[in-house]
Design a protein around this motif. Sequence first.
Motif, mmCIF file in Angstrom:
data_model
loop_
_atom_site.group_PDB
_atom_site.id
_atom_site.type_symbol
_atom_site.label_atom_id
_atom_site.label_comp_id
_atom_site.label_asym_id
_atom_site.label_seq_id
_atom_site.Cartn_x
_atom_site.Cartn_y
_atom_site.Cartn_z
ATOM 1 N N UNK A 125 0.826 -1.188 0.000
ATOM 2 C CA UNK A 125 0.000 0.000 0.000
ATOM 3 C C UNK A 125 0.868 1.248 0.000
ATOM 4 N N UNK A 126 0.242 2.405 0.072
ATOM 5 C CA UNK A 126 0.986 3.660 0.044
ATOM 6 C C UNK A 126 1.747 3.921 1.340
ATOM 7 N N UNK A 127 1.464 3.145 2.375
ATOM 8 C CA UNK A 127 2.164 3.244 3.648
ATOM 9 C C UNK A 127 1.936 1.987 4.450
ATOM 10 N N UNK A 128 2.639 1.871 5.571
ATOM 11 C CA UNK A 128 2.526 0.657 6.390
ATOM 12 C C UNK A 128 1.100 0.427 6.870
ATOM 13 N N UNK A 129 0.387 1.526 7.187
ATOM 14 C CA UNK A 129 -0.972 1.374 7.710
ATOM 15 C C UNK A 129 -2.010 1.167 6.610
ATOM 16 N N UNK A 140 -8.053 -1.475 7.614
ATOM 17 C CA UNK A 140 -9.147 -1.392 8.597
ATOM 18 C C UNK A 140 -9.587 0.024 8.951
ATOM 19 N N UNK A 141 -8.727 1.017 8.738
ATOM 20 C CA UNK A 141 -9.098 2.378 9.147
ATOM 21 C C UNK A 141 -9.602 3.244 7.993
ATOM 22 N N UNK A 142 -9.662 2.698 6.791
ATOM 23 C CA UNK A 142 -10.128 3.448 5.621
ATOM 24 C C UNK A 142 -11.632 3.236 5.434
ATOM 25 N N UNK A 143 -12.337 4.317 5.117
ATOM 26 C CA UNK A 143 -13.783 4.263 4.912
ATOM 27 C C UNK A 143 -14.093 3.675 3.536
ATOM 28 N N UNK A 156 -7.126 4.569 13.158
ATOM 29 C CA UNK A 156 -5.846 4.619 12.441
ATOM 30 C C UNK A 156 -4.687 4.124 13.304
ATOM 31 N N UNK A 157 -4.653 4.503 14.560
ATOM 32 C CA UNK A 157 -3.565 4.105 15.447
ATOM 33 C C UNK A 157 -3.636 2.628 15.825
ATOM 34 N N UNK A 182 -5.738 -4.438 14.263
ATOM 35 C CA UNK A 182 -6.927 -4.801 13.482
ATOM 36 C C UNK A 182 -6.554 -5.646 12.266
ATOM 37 N N UNK A 183 -5.410 -5.332 11.645
ATOM 38 C CA UNK A 183 -4.965 -6.128 10.501
ATOM 39 C C UNK A 183 -4.782 -7.604 10.902
#
Length: 348
Positions: free
Chosen positions: A187-191, A287-290, A323-324, A329-330
């Motif tokens: 993805x574009x970042x680790x999260x 998990x934190x993206x709508x 997000x944190x 959650x992953x």
Amino acid sequence: MKILIIQQKMIGDVLTSSILFEALRLKYPKAQLDYLINEHTFPVVENNPNIDNFVLFTKQDELSKSNLLKFARSVGNKKYDIVVDTYSKLSSNLISLFSGAKTKISYHKYYTTLFYHYNIKREKHNDGKAGLAIVNRMQLLAPLGIETSFIKPKIYLTEKEIFNSKEFLESYQIDFSKPLYMISVLGSGKNKTYPFNYMAEVIDTLVKETSGQILFNYIPKQETEARAILDLCKPETQKNIHFNIFGKSLRAFLAITSHCDALIGNEGGAINMAKALNIKTFAIYSPWIDKATWNLFENDNNVSVHLKDFKPELYTKAEKKYKKETAELYKKFEPQLFRDKLKAFLKL
């Protein structure tokens, strides 16, 4: 008439906002339609026939207040009649202010009446298939008398790009009589990156079900991370992965992807680009993206999965509030949750 659309930052955003030009061209066939974007995103809208000029925002402009001010003044010198700011952050607020346009439109925030004539409130719920990212952008054209319509983002490749990319794939012994899949492994970042061991399981399932040929979407500086996922795949899966085939530029990636049967993996710019190329997609959301915002034109050919789909009890607040907690959650978002859905997608 001169109209400027402002959309800074990410590739997916720039591609999505490009739909406004198709609607504007229908309404104002003789108008000059310009697009202000970050320079690194240009390849995704290159050759778009509805865009007359590109105004490129550089890193130097972004990092220096004096450069930003100079840039804003240069936009003002172009004498635009209408500015539509789909970004609506401090830099674009300043650019809009200096534009001197008689009609300025953006999203509603508590302070935006200082900068814009029309301040559009974003929709928060959507029952349709277009996704809120499309719905909210089209709403920005309402003050111009353009009714909401669901236009799909499009990428315009040349015949030469398509031909050359096919020759390139054939030079690496890609067999077009067999399935070919592009995997968005990072993805574009680790999260926003599905855990490496889970992604390897997804790829194992893909090869087991289809015996397909696998390409990884990564850039040279991401080789170590991409190879880590390769190493986690089963030996029989690794035989089907053509690790050294990748696009050395964004346009090259797009051209290669145009020959694939589907793009599968982390939700983000690559998924949106594949949709714009009319390539099937299977998106795994962070998990934190709508999901409601970015599940653009979801149907049998464009499928997405989100932890909330399978474990809604984990969500007691808006997704972005988690997000944190992404890493934890992953861990709960195991591939087995959506394995059947992936298998059904691969059979279409």
